[in-house]
Write a protein that holds these residues in place. Structure first.
Motif, PDB file in Angstrom:
ATOM      1  N   TRP A 183       0.837  -1.203   0.000  1.00  0.00           N
ATOM      2  CA  TRP A 183       0.000   0.000   0.000  1.00  0.00           C
ATOM      3  C   TRP A 183       0.872   1.253   0.000  1.00  0.00           C
ATOM      4  O   TRP A 183       2.051   1.216   0.347  1.00  0.00           O
ATOM      5  N   LEU A 184       0.231   2.350  -0.425  1.00  0.00           N
ATOM      6  CA  LEU A 184       0.927   3.624  -0.570  1.00  0.00           C
ATOM      7  C   LEU A 184      -0.073   4.756  -0.366  1.00  0.00           C
ATOM      8  O   LEU A 184      -1.157   4.749  -0.953  1.00  0.00           O
ATOM      9  N   GLN A 185       0.289   5.724   0.469  1.00  0.00           N
ATOM     10  CA  GLN A 185      -0.555   6.901   0.646  1.00  0.00           C
ATOM     11  C   GLN A 185      -0.313   7.848  -0.524  1.00  0.00           C
ATOM     12  O   GLN A 185       0.827   8.194  -0.831  1.00  0.00           O
TER      13      GLN A 185
ATOM     14  N   LEU B 172       9.782   6.003  -2.684  1.00  0.00           N
ATOM     15  CA  LEU B 172       8.368   5.865  -2.347  1.00  0.00           C
ATOM     16  C   LEU B 172       8.220   4.944  -1.141  1.00  0.00           C
ATOM     17  O   LEU B 172       8.805   3.848  -1.115  1.00  0.00           O
ATOM     18  N   PRO B 173       7.442   5.350  -0.136  1.00  0.00           N
ATOM     19  CA  PRO B 173       7.225   4.473   1.029  1.00  0.00           C
ATOM     20  C   PRO B 173       6.165   3.419   0.722  1.00  0.00           C
ATOM     21  O   PRO B 173       5.082   3.386   1.327  1.00  0.00           O
ATOM     22  N   LEU B 174       6.476   2.563  -0.254  1.00  0.00           N
ATOM     23  CA  LEU B 174       5.571   1.489  -0.635  1.00  0.00           C
ATOM     24  C   LEU B 174       5.741   0.355   0.373  1.00  0.00           C
ATOM     25  O   LEU B 174       6.783  -0.306   0.408  1.00  0.00           O
TER      26      LEU B 174
ATOM     27  N   LEU C  21      -5.676   6.321  -0.422  1.00  0.00           N
ATOM     28  CA  LEU C  21      -4.758   5.192  -0.268  1.00  0.00           C
ATOM     29  C   LEU C  21      -4.875   4.280  -1.473  1.00  0.00           C
ATOM     30  O   LEU C  21      -5.978   4.006  -1.956  1.00  0.00           O
ATOM     31  N   SER C  22      -3.724   3.813  -1.958  1.00  0.00           N
ATOM     32  CA  SER C  22      -3.703   2.786  -3.003  1.00  0.00           C
ATOM     33  C   SER C  22      -3.305   1.455  -2.386  1.00  0.00           C
ATOM     34  O   SER C  22      -2.287   1.365  -1.679  1.00  0.00           O
ATOM     35  N   LEU C  23      -4.126   0.441  -2.638  1.00  0.00           N
ATOM     36  CA  LEU C  23      -3.776  -0.931  -2.283  1.00  0.00           C
ATOM     37  C   LEU C  23      -3.282  -1.632  -3.532  1.00  0.00           C
ATOM     38  O   LEU C  23      -3.849  -1.465  -4.619  1.00  0.00           O
ATOM     39  N   PHE C  24      -2.221  -2.405  -3.378  1.00  0.00           N
ATOM     40  CA  PHE C  24      -1.665  -3.176  -4.488  1.00  0.00           C
ATOM     41  C   PHE C  24      -1.713  -4.654  -4.085  1.00  0.00           C
ATOM     42  O   PHE C  24      -0.878  -5.117  -3.299  1.00  0.00           O
ATOM     43  N   PHE C  25      -2.703  -5.364  -4.590  1.00  0.00           N
ATOM     44  CA  PHE C  25      -2.759  -6.807  -4.376  1.00  0.00           C
ATOM     45  C   PHE C  25      -2.025  -7.467  -5.533  1.00  0.00           C
ATOM     46  O   PHE C  25      -2.096  -6.996  -6.684  1.00  0.00           O
ATOM     47  N   TYR C  26      -1.302  -8.557  -5.255  1.00  0.00           N
ATOM     48  CA  TYR C  26      -0.620  -9.257  -6.343  1.00  0.00           C
ATOM     49  C   TYR C  26      -0.699 -10.763  -6.158  1.00  0.00           C
ATOM     50  O   TYR C  26      -0.868 -11.279  -5.049  1.00  0.00           O
TER      51      TYR C  26
ATOM     52  N   LEU D 156       1.327  14.602  -6.547  1.00  0.00           N
ATOM     53  CA  LEU D 156       1.634  13.491  -7.429  1.00  0.00           C
ATOM     54  C   LEU D 156       0.750  12.291  -7.097  1.00  0.00           C
ATOM     55  O   LEU D 156       0.520  11.964  -5.931  1.00  0.00           O
ATOM     56  N   PHE D 157       0.269  11.658  -8.165  1.00  0.00           N
ATOM     57  CA  PHE D 157      -0.478  10.406  -8.029  1.00  0.00           C
ATOM     58  C   PHE D 157       0.340   9.314  -8.704  1.00  0.00           C
ATOM     59  O   PHE D 157       0.795   9.479  -9.845  1.00  0.00           O
ATOM     60  N   TYR D 158       0.536   8.196  -8.006  1.00  0.00           N
ATOM     61  CA  TYR D 158       1.386   7.116  -8.499  1.00  0.00           C
ATOM     62  C   TYR D 158       0.517   5.937  -8.928  1.00  0.00           C
ATOM     63  O   TYR D 158      -0.403   5.537  -8.201  1.00  0.00           O
ATOM     64  N   PHE D 159       0.831   5.389 -10.090  1.00  0.00           N
ATOM     65  CA  PHE D 159       0.029   4.269 -10.583  1.00  0.00           C
ATOM     66  C   PHE D 159       0.913   3.294 -11.347  1.00  0.00           C
ATOM     67  O   PHE D 159       1.990   3.656 -11.850  1.00  0.00           O
ATOM     68  N   LEU D 160       0.441   2.051 -11.433  1.00  0.00           N
ATOM     69  CA  LEU D 160       1.158   1.016 -12.164  1.00  0.00           C
ATOM     70  C   LEU D 160       0.746   1.032 -13.622  1.00  0.00           C
ATOM     71  O   LEU D 160      -0.444   1.161 -13.948  1.00  0.00           O
TER      72      LEU D 160
END
Length: 824
Positions: free
Chosen positions: A110-112, A121-123, A191-196, A280-284
């Motif tokens: 996750w990342l704020q 980035l505090p990922l 908040l962005s959640l990154f499930f993998y 800034l907005f961060y995305f994959l």
């Protein structure tokens, strides 16, 4: 024609020799005359023969270090498929895998958002002390079917919950629920959640993209692996909370240890207005200029969803082999099943650890549940090989590939298996789930090689190795670790009903006995001391000029002061006590496994009697001058660390300075006379007779002076009066076992006090008084520190009781549950 063989009777009945007579068919040949050239040929031939034999022997000996004790086809364990899936990736904040060599893995990052980060980035992904989370850990976890965890950041809280449901042939279904809530009453948090989901070198996964209300989005991951067969991972089409953006990307990774790096490689940024400011907005997304690295072995699919808090999301895994499924494990069904399993957990906990009856309140009981749950949630499954080395090899070699199921000491700092820690872990796990504990013990004993050696650290697989400094990776087959598995096995045996022992219990002991026997014999041959009936830890560095006292990592007590100058003359009292304890356990197992061979158990019982002979123990280890049990060796306590200046070997460069050890007294063979944990071992492992004068001395000293071992928070590891108390061991190594309070040894202390308070002896009353006081101090301090910090800690400060070292320490500090429930 060969001479006729004639039998000549031997003087022993039935014996005979074979002798060549001189009667031959052909005329006798000339007698051979030995000449100088023949002698040269003979010597050369013998030399070549011995050389060949030496080479063959060296090859054979060098191969033994990586040769299994026996074939490891099933690793001693038949896996319970209801526990095939689990949170067996304790090194990540949230992740699951199976007990497979190359498992499908799932995880969460996750990342704020809308923060202009100046550096990396505090990922969040792997558990890192540097992340400085206010708190994280399992509040409830039963080791199999469910878990509830809170992760507390500065401005928000994530709760991760999972539930498993049996069905089909491949471990059943499971569902994650992740909820987020803000702790910031001011600005809204995005908040962005990154499930993998990722493969580990085998199997396949594929994205299913569908059209939703917010455009195209990932709705499923479909896949197939050798162990799981076909499966599907489902993502919701709608979410609760204020919904934002979806992103997904498929990538290649060098391995599981590089998944976060893979995500960062795919990360892009765009400017967005946030309260009239550019953020800034961060995305994959696919980045054409950033190609996948060579030698990738993992396929990874990332699912990113961004929304403002609060929110709730569920992710569902379903096995295709589960064909009679009535409904999807989501929504109300998930809520209902979670509540049901949680209720069973609470009832089982109260039955196993009746803390209400001990006078504890709801907050203290919840603390104990969290301690147990962090132990169970800290169980990991690892697959791979160690790097090992013996004296017959110039370079490290690979151990065989193997499974290991183990409870890790610390998810953030020690996410791997430690032999010395595991015995303490299983004291608690076995009280909760004996079958799980037996599986872990068998898994560890699957690591025994043909010599009977077990590497003391298990660093299996890329994920585990990525967290270990290079100097600790290679394991040497001369080095031991305390055989604490015997503590857990002894505890399990005590839970048996010896008169009506079950077939399953007997089978467990039969499985582990040959390997325990090999391990025990390895200790007795490789760790024996120079003098009969003594033992010595190997692995100390004799020629170190930088250490105040050369470490004894193999003892588990690291920098605890030993003889200042390591030598073959050393004898270590703690190792002798461990072997006495192990001998007694081996005798008990042999009685069950080989009742038809009384001598099998008796040989261990005889060793136990010898090693627990109090008079012999005093002769070898009792320092009359100091009135304590002590190591013996080549020693002086007049050693100091001093900064010295040295000429720089590089021409034209200024001198260098470094800290070196200086001796101001010539060492001699004598007792070491440091008073601390090592001095207590004959008491800790209950070797002293109840009427022993030495027991009386230990009990008096234990609380007699606050400058010795007693504190309001537990027993410190080294007396404040000792010259090594809280001294650095090198200029870079702070003190570790030189005053700090460690819970594993304190557990042994309260256990021993309980024992001596209940057996007939003149010091039972004194032991009972100390037991009550020490137990109260330990429980009170651990509870207070957990309440203040949200963590169990590696060790505790002896002056103020504060938790210190690595955290969360999901290992032996959780033994506080047994101390609270008085189960030893």
């Amino acid at each position: 024609m060969a001479g006729v063989r004639k039998r000549i009777p031997n003087s022993r009945p039935g014996g005979s020799h074979l002798l060549l007579t001189n009667r031959t068919v052909n005329p006798p040949k000339k007698r051979f005359k030995l000449e100088a050239r023949h002698l040269v040929f003979l010597v050369v031939g013998l030399g070549v023969g011995f050389g060949v034999m030496s080479v063959i022997n060296s090859i054979w000996m060098s191969s033994r270090v990586y040769t299994p004790f026996e074939r490891q086809e099933d690793d001693l364990v038949k896996y319970d498929m209801s526990k095939f899936w689990g949170t067996y990736r304790p090194q990540v904040y949230m992740g699951m895998k199976t007990k497979s060599p190359q498992s499908l893995v799932t995880g969460l990052m996750w990342l704020q958002q809308y923060e202009n980060y100046r550096t990396d980035l505090p990922l969040r992904h792997t558990c890192e002390q540097g992340d400085k989370l206010l708190r994280y850990g399992w509040l409830a976890h039963d080791g199999g079917r469910f878990g509830i965890q809170d992760i507390v950041e500065r401005d928000f809280v994530l709760r991760t919950e999972f539930v498993k449901r049996d069905g089909g042939d491949n471990g059943g279904d499971w569902t994650w629920r992740i909820t987020g809530r803000s702790q910031n009453d001011g600005n809204p948090i995005a908040l962005s959640l990154f499930f993998y989901a990722a493969t580990d070198g085998q199997g396949s996964i594929a994205s299913v993209i569908s059209e939703g209300k917010n455009g195209k989005q990932l709705t499923e991951i479909q896949g197939e692996t050798m162990e799981l067969g076909k499966f599907v991972i489902k993502f919701p089409s709608e979410l609760s909370g204020k919904q934002g953006l979806y992103h997904t990307v498929t990538a290649k990774s060098e391995g599981l240890h590089k998944i976060k790096d893979t995500a960062l490689r795919k990360m892009q940024a765009t400017k967005a207005k946030r309260k009239n400011q550019d953020k800034l907005f961060y995305f994959l997304g696919d980045t054409p200029n950033r190609s996948d690295p060579p030698n990738t072995k993992s396929d990874v699919i990332f699912y990113q969803v961004t929304f403002e808090l609060p929110f709730e999301i569920e992710i569902v895994f379903e096995s295709t082999s589960f064909q009679n499924r009535r409904d999807t494990l989501a929504g109300p069904k998930f809520t209902s099943l979670l509540a049901s399993i949680k209720d069973k957990f609470d009832k089982k906990f109260e039955k196993k650890f009746p803390l209400k009856d001990k006078g504890y309140g709801p907050e203290e009981i919840q603390f104990a549940k969290a301690a147990l749950s962090n132990m169970l949630g800290g169980i990991g499954h690892f697959y791979g090989h160690s790097l090992v080395q013996s004296e017959y090899q110039n370079n490290p070699v690979k151990y065989w590939d193997s499974h290991l199921l183990t409870a890790v000491p610390s998810r953030s700092f020690f996410p791997r298996g430690f032999l010395w820690d595991e015995g303490f872990h299983q004291l608690l796990v076995s009280k909760w789930d004996r079958s799980l504990s037996e599986e872990i013990i068998q898994s560890w004993l699957g690591m025994v090689n043909i010599e009977g050696w077990i590497p003391r650290e298990q660093i299996l697989g890329d994920e585990a190795r990525s967290k270990v400094p290079s100097e600790f990776v290679v394991q040497h087959n001369t080095n031991a670790n305390p055989p604490t598995l015997f503590l857990a096995i002894e505890s399990i045996i005590e839970a048996f009903n010896v008169d009506t022992i079950t077939k399953k219990d007997r089978e467990f002991l039969k499985k582990i006995y040959p390997r325990l026997k090999a391990w025990y014999n390895w200790f007795n041959t490789t760790q024996a001391g120079k003098q009969p009936f003594t033992y010595r830890w190997r692995g100390r560095t004799a020629d170190s000029d930088t250490e105040l006292n050369p470490k004894t990592l193999t003892s588990g007590l690291d920098d605890y002061p030993r003889a200042s100058h390591p030598s073959d003359d050393e004898r270590h009292v703690d190792l002798r006590c461990w072997m006495a304890f192990a001998s007694d356990t081996m005798a008990k197992i042999a009685v069950v496994v080989h009742p038809e061979i009384p001598a099998e158990a008796e040989k261990y019982a005889a060793t136990h009697r010898l090693l627990t002979d109090n008079e012999l123990l005093k002769e070898l280890h009792w320092s009359s001058d100091m009135g304590l049990f002590s190591d013996y060796g080549n020693h002086t306590d007049r050693v100091f660390l001093v900064r010295r200046t040295f000429q720089n070997p590089q021409p034209g460069q200024p001198p260098t300075t470094r800290t070196v050890r200086v001796e101001k007294q010539t060492p001699k063979l004598q007792f070491v006379n440091s008073y601390g944990y090592v001095s207590l071992f004959p008491f800790l492992l209950q070797i002293l007779e109840p009427d022993s004068d030495q027991l009386n001395q230990i009990l008096q000293d234990m609380r007699g002076d606050d400058n010795l071992l007693w504190t309001h928070y537990g027993l410190r590891s080294l007396s404040k009066r000792d010259s090594m108390y809280m001294k650095r061991n090198t200029e870079h190594d702070p003190p570790y076992w030189r005053g700090q309070i460690w819970i594993n040894i304190n557990f042994l202390a309260v256990r021993a006090l309980k024992h001596y308070s209940t057996v007939d002896g003149p010091f039972a009353g004194q032991a009972q008084e100390l037991y009550k006081a020490l137990r109260k101090n330990l429980v009170q301090n651990l509870f207070e520190q957990y309440s203040k910090t949200g963590y169990l800690w590696e060790n505790y400060n002896d002056i103020n009781g504060k938790g210190q070292g690595s955290h969360p320490f999901t290992g032996w500090s959780a033994l506080v549950v047994l101390i609270m429930s008085e189960q030893y």
